[in-house]
Every structure is written in structure tokens, then in C-alpha cells.
Design a protein around this motif. Structure first.
Motif, mmCIF file in Angstrom:
data_model
loop_
_atom_site.group_PDB
_atom_site.id
_atom_site.type_symbol
_atom_site.label_atom_id
_atom_site.label_comp_id
_atom_site.label_asym_id
_atom_site.label_seq_id
_atom_site.Cartn_x
_atom_site.Cartn_y
_atom_site.Cartn_z
ATOM 1 N N LEU A 34 0.840 -1.200 0.000
ATOM 2 C CA LEU A 34 0.000 0.000 0.000
ATOM 3 C C LEU A 34 0.869 1.240 0.000
ATOM 4 O O LEU A 34 1.834 1.316 0.764
ATOM 5 N N ASN A 36 0.938 5.569 0.459
ATOM 6 C CA ASN A 36 0.367 6.387 1.523
ATOM 7 C C ASN A 36 -1.077 6.745 1.201
ATOM 8 O O ASN A 36 -1.539 6.602 0.079
ATOM 9 N N GLU A 37 -1.778 7.210 2.228
ATOM 10 C CA GLU A 37 -3.217 7.418 2.060
ATOM 11 C C GLU A 37 -3.569 8.634 1.215
ATOM 12 O O GLU A 37 -4.733 8.813 0.864
ATOM 13 N N ALA A 39 -2.642 8.809 -1.768
ATOM 14 C CA ALA A 39 -2.836 8.119 -3.049
ATOM 15 C C ALA A 39 -2.522 9.018 -4.242
ATOM 16 O O ALA A 39 -3.255 9.060 -5.217
ATOM 17 N N SER A 43 2.726 7.529 -5.230
ATOM 18 C CA SER A 43 2.336 6.467 -4.300
ATOM 19 C C SER A 43 1.753 5.269 -5.052
ATOM 20 O O SER A 43 2.080 4.116 -4.756
ATOM 21 N N SER A 47 3.587 1.609 -5.396
ATOM 22 C CA SER A 47 2.939 0.371 -4.948
ATOM 23 C C SER A 47 3.055 -0.711 -6.014
ATOM 24 O O SER A 47 3.391 -1.859 -5.713
ATOM 25 N N ASN A 67 -4.318 2.826 -2.666
ATOM 26 C CA ASN A 67 -4.841 3.237 -1.370
ATOM 27 C C ASN A 67 -5.834 4.397 -1.478
ATOM 28 O O ASN A 67 -5.686 5.441 -0.837
ATOM 29 N N ILE A 100 -8.339 -0.049 -2.345
ATOM 30 C CA ILE A 100 -8.497 -0.290 -0.918
ATOM 31 C C ILE A 100 -9.934 -0.649 -0.539
ATOM 32 O O ILE A 100 -10.158 -1.363 0.436
ATOM 33 N N TYR A 118 2.906 4.900 9.163
ATOM 34 C CA TYR A 118 1.704 4.404 8.507
ATOM 35 C C TYR A 118 0.778 3.695 9.504
ATOM 36 O O TYR A 118 1.230 2.973 10.386
ATOM 37 N N PRO A 121 -5.636 1.597 7.434
ATOM 38 C CA PRO A 121 -6.861 2.383 7.331
ATOM 39 C C PRO A 121 -7.938 1.876 8.279
ATOM 40 O O PRO A 121 -8.194 0.694 8.377
#
Length: 125
Positions: A34, A36-37, A39, A43, A47, A67, A100, A118, A121
Motif C-alpha cells: 500500500l 500512503n493514504e 494516493a 504512491s 505500490s 490506497n 483499498i 503508517y 486504514p
């Protein structure tokens, strides 16, 4: 486990089905990658690239997870365009990626090693 990038991206379509197949025990051993959030583009690309590299280097398959919710990719047209172009050149499409919200992360993950600060989620909810 050596495979070309083209074969790797063609195998992406089976990943979501594997993760949503029912019981967590049926998934088997694998590595989820994943970003990072936020996205953002780097990122998402990281991935996919890291999952490919890990798959090349080991016996345990690595699955890239985008993500962000699948529907939110439309809010990132730059990401959609680059991913679409890159995947199509290798015989795959954005629909083949695992996002995700395609599966229940908590039911699949038994152990994780966070990169940086991290958090899985939903862990703070």
C-alpha cells in the motif's frame, strides 16, 4: 519467481478476486503493498513497482493496493491517465488493479510492518 512486467500486470486481475474469495485462510500467504493514504501518482506507481520487485525477488506473491476508493480515482485524472496508458501497453487495465475498498483489509491482514508512520486504514476509528 521471475516474470516479466507484462505478465505481472496481466495477473493483477485475479488479485481482487483472491482477496474477496471468502475466508481469510483461503487467501494464503502474500504481501500487500500500500502506498500512503494521499494516493498521489508517485504512491500508486510505487505500490505497483514495489509489488513487482517483491514478486520478482521472492516466493510470496506481492499485490499492489491502490490506497484510495476505486470511485475516487476519477478525482485524480493525472493518475488515471498515466496508469491507464502504462497498463494498456502491457495488456491490462485500471479495472485489473486492486483498490483499498475492493476488499476488507482487516479480514486479510494478520500482521503488518508499517513504513514510516503508517496506520492501517480504519485503525484509529
Amino acid at each position: 519467481m521471475t516474470t516479466s512486467f507484462s505478465l505481472f500486470v496481466k495477473s493483477l486481475a485475479s488479485n481482487t478476486a483472491r482477496l474477496t474469495s471468502g475466508s481469510p485462510s483461503s487467501v494464503g500467504k502474500l504481501t500487500l503493498v500500500l502506498g500512503n493514504e494521499s494516493a498521489d501518482l508517485d504512491s500508486m506507481a510505487s505500490s505497483i513497482s514495489l509489488a513487482y520487485t517483491l514478486t520478482q525477488a521472492g516466493e510470496i506473491p506481492a499485490i499492489p493496493i491502490i490506497n484510495v476508493n476505486r470511485s475516487d480515482l476519477a478525482l485524480r485524472p493525472d493518475c488515471g491517465l498515466l496508469l491507464s496508458t502504462t497498463l494498456q501497453a502491457s495488456g491490462a487495465s485500471i479495472q485489473d488493479l486492486t483498490f483499498i475498498d475492493d476488499f476488507d483489509l482487516r479480514s486479510v491482514v494478520k500482521h503488518y510492518e508499517p513504513a514510516e508512520n503508517y496506520v492501517v486504514p480504519g485503525e484509529l476509528e
